[in-house]
Enzyme design. Sequence first.
Site, PDB file in Angstrom:
ATOM      1  N   SER A   1       5.701  -9.140  -9.363  1.00  0.00           N
ATOM      2  CA  SER A   1       6.723  -8.039 -10.279  1.00  0.00           C
ATOM      3  C   SER A   1       7.627  -9.233 -11.310  1.00  0.00           C
ATOM      4  O   SER A   1       7.808 -10.095 -11.036  1.00  0.00           O
ATOM      5  CB  SER A   1       7.988  -7.667  -8.984  1.00  0.00           C
ATOM      6  OG  SER A   1       8.534  -7.049 -10.110  1.00  0.00           O
TER       7      SER A   1
ATOM      8  N   TYR B   1      13.960  -8.545  -3.708  1.00  0.00           N
ATOM      9  CA  TYR B   1      13.041  -7.912  -4.164  1.00  0.00           C
ATOM     10  C   TYR B   1      12.833  -9.096  -4.886  1.00  0.00           C
ATOM     11  O   TYR B   1      11.073  -9.679  -5.082  1.00  0.00           O
ATOM     12  CB  TYR B   1      13.151  -6.646  -3.794  1.00  0.00           C
ATOM     13  CG  TYR B   1      11.627  -6.489  -5.129  1.00  0.00           C
ATOM     14  CD1 TYR B   1      10.831  -6.348  -4.493  1.00  0.00           C
ATOM     15  CD2 TYR B   1      11.174  -6.429  -6.296  1.00  0.00           C
ATOM     16  CE1 TYR B   1       9.096  -5.895  -4.610  1.00  0.00           C
ATOM     17  CE2 TYR B   1      10.344  -5.712  -6.947  1.00  0.00           C
ATOM     18  CZ  TYR B   1       8.713  -5.952  -5.845  1.00  0.00           C
ATOM     19  OH  TYR B   1       8.304  -4.910  -7.157  1.00  0.00           O
TER      20      TYR B   1
HETATM   21  P1  NAD Z   1       3.383   1.977  -2.384  1.00  0.00           P
HETATM   22  O1  NAD Z   1       4.506   1.650  -1.959  1.00  0.00           O
HETATM   23  O2  NAD Z   1       2.574   3.027  -2.619  1.00  0.00           O
HETATM   24  O3  NAD Z   1       2.170   0.765  -1.762  1.00  0.00           O
HETATM   25  C1  NAD Z   1       2.358  -0.099  -1.419  1.00  0.00           C
HETATM   26  C2  NAD Z   1       1.342  -0.419  -0.099  1.00  0.00           C
HETATM   27  O4  NAD Z   1       2.123  -1.756   0.866  1.00  0.00           O
HETATM   28  C3  NAD Z   1       0.924   1.267   1.005  1.00  0.00           C
HETATM   29  O5  NAD Z   1      -0.281   0.869   1.103  1.00  0.00           O
HETATM   30  C4  NAD Z   1       1.929   0.439   2.357  1.00  0.00           C
HETATM   31  O6  NAD Z   1       1.304   1.545   3.472  1.00  0.00           O
HETATM   32  C5  NAD Z   1       1.045  -1.702   2.376  1.00  0.00           C
HETATM   33  N1  NAD Z   1       2.627  -2.459   2.720  1.00  0.00           N
HETATM   34  C6  NAD Z   1       4.157  -2.106   3.032  1.00  0.00           C
HETATM   35  N2  NAD Z   1       4.208  -2.606   3.827  1.00  0.00           N
HETATM   36  C7  NAD Z   1       3.135  -3.849   4.923  1.00  0.00           C
HETATM   37  C8  NAD Z   1       2.791  -4.190   5.574  1.00  0.00           C
HETATM   38  N3  NAD Z   1       4.456  -5.141   6.583  1.00  0.00           N
HETATM   39  N4  NAD Z   1       1.827  -4.339   5.713  1.00  0.00           N
HETATM   40  C9  NAD Z   1       0.923  -4.051   5.232  1.00  0.00           C
HETATM   41  N5  NAD Z   1       0.852  -3.122   4.636  1.00  0.00           N
HETATM   42  C10 NAD Z   1       1.894  -2.949   3.945  1.00  0.00           C
HETATM   43  O7  NAD Z   1       4.194   0.501  -4.019  1.00  0.00           O
HETATM   44  P2  NAD Z   1       2.349   0.401  -5.131  1.00  0.00           P
HETATM   45  O8  NAD Z   1       4.070   0.395  -6.002  1.00  0.00           O
HETATM   46  O9  NAD Z   1       2.002   0.777  -4.925  1.00  0.00           O
HETATM   47  O10 NAD Z   1       3.472  -0.943  -4.770  1.00  0.00           O
HETATM   48  C11 NAD Z   1       2.331  -1.814  -4.591  1.00  0.00           C
HETATM   49  C12 NAD Z   1       2.959  -3.659  -5.021  1.00  0.00           C
HETATM   50  O11 NAD Z   1       2.952  -3.831  -5.885  1.00  0.00           O
HETATM   51  C13 NAD Z   1       4.244  -4.702  -4.197  1.00  0.00           C
HETATM   52  O12 NAD Z   1       3.790  -5.459  -3.736  1.00  0.00           O
HETATM   53  C14 NAD Z   1       4.878  -3.841  -5.118  1.00  0.00           C
HETATM   54  O13 NAD Z   1       5.756  -5.103  -4.837  1.00  0.00           O
HETATM   55  C15 NAD Z   1       4.265  -4.433  -6.467  1.00  0.00           C
HETATM   56  N6  NAD Z   1       4.780  -3.454  -7.516  1.00  0.00           N
HETATM   57  C16 NAD Z   1       4.697  -2.448  -7.570  1.00  0.00           C
HETATM   58  C17 NAD Z   1       6.178  -2.268  -9.071  1.00  0.00           C
HETATM   59  C18 NAD Z   1       6.065  -0.838  -8.969  1.00  0.00           C
HETATM   60  O14 NAD Z   1       6.997  -0.416  -9.361  1.00  0.00           O
HETATM   61  N7  NAD Z   1       5.650   0.359  -8.461  1.00  0.00           N
HETATM   62  C19 NAD Z   1       5.675  -2.933  -9.486  1.00  0.00           C
HETATM   63  C20 NAD Z   1       5.896  -4.306  -9.564  1.00  0.00           C
HETATM   64  C21 NAD Z   1       5.450  -5.116  -8.493  1.00  0.00           C
END
Ligand code: NAD
Length: 250
Positions: free
Chosen positions: A149, A163
């Site tokens: 991130s 986080y």
């Molecule tokens: P999201 O909540 O839509 O998806 C997250 C996914 O991870 C889901 O499929 C969930 O079931 C899975 N997950 C969570 N905990 C888990 C576990 N213990 N075991 C297995 N699966 C698990 O979120 P997103 O926005 O798509 O995020 C995906 C990645 O991108 C994450 O690592 C998040 O930190 C990172 N990220 C997101 C953003 C944002 O703004 N959306 C920004 C920076 C980084």
Amino acid sequence: MTESVGARGVALVTGGSRGIGAGAAVALAEDGWDVAVSYRTQADEAAEVVAACEALGRRAVAVQADVAEVNDIERLFETVTNELGRIGAVINNAGIVSPAGRVADYDLARLDRVFRINTIGAFLVAGAAVRRMSTARGGKGGVIVNVSSRGAVLGSANEYVDYASSKAAVDTLTIGLANEVASEGIRVVGIRPGLIETDIHEEGRLERIGTTPPLGRPGKVEEVAALIAFLASDRASYMTGSLVDVAGGR
Ligand code: NAD
């Protein structure tokens, strides 16, 4: 074991049931990969992602696995290898965020949860990938894309410093592991998304900080997924240990 029929091989996306992971799975399928998506609880959503990949002419499977559980991760890799063949790319994507809060108010349960899933989970998945990909262990190489991130370097004050810190450790994993396994046929790269429109965010966060980057808007899943597909491909063959921002200039 069946060998992959995907033009590029088999890609595993953790947390592929929705959000960035689901977008990455589809982008990888469009790019010629057979795709495995892992999910923790969202079986129906994962099945939809599998169907979308299959509609693109690729083989795809969904496997339930919690990335914070060692046994789940081993079972995940074994299942995917048995069903689709040798895994050539792992998108280390599963993650959670914390609710908005200040460091002084964090309790142990909050810290334990976010580091357990985001940091320890990422380490466990990366280790499982290396054990199977390493040419020094009889593997055929591969690529690991760690989803970090932009918060890792910004600190995310008043939102989720825990986080952000859990993701900073993932960046260090990317750099260190890339050096460890470069001679074993494995590339390791990281991406640092800014605020992306997914359901990970608590209500109000996208409005609160989503418009603050120079580009003036949150990012879209497709804008991150395209980068993941590029980094997983041979088009990025000279990239390892790199941390790539996709954050609207933030
Ligand atoms: P999201 O909540 O839509 O998806 C997250 C996914 O991870 C889901 O499929 C969930 O079931 C899975 N997950 C969570 N905990 C888990 C576990 N213990 N075991 C297995 N699966 C698990 O979120 P997103 O926005 O798509 O995020 C995906 C990645 O991108 C994450 O690592 C998040 O930190 C990172 N990220 C997101 C953003 C944002 O703004 N959306 C920004 C920076 C980084």
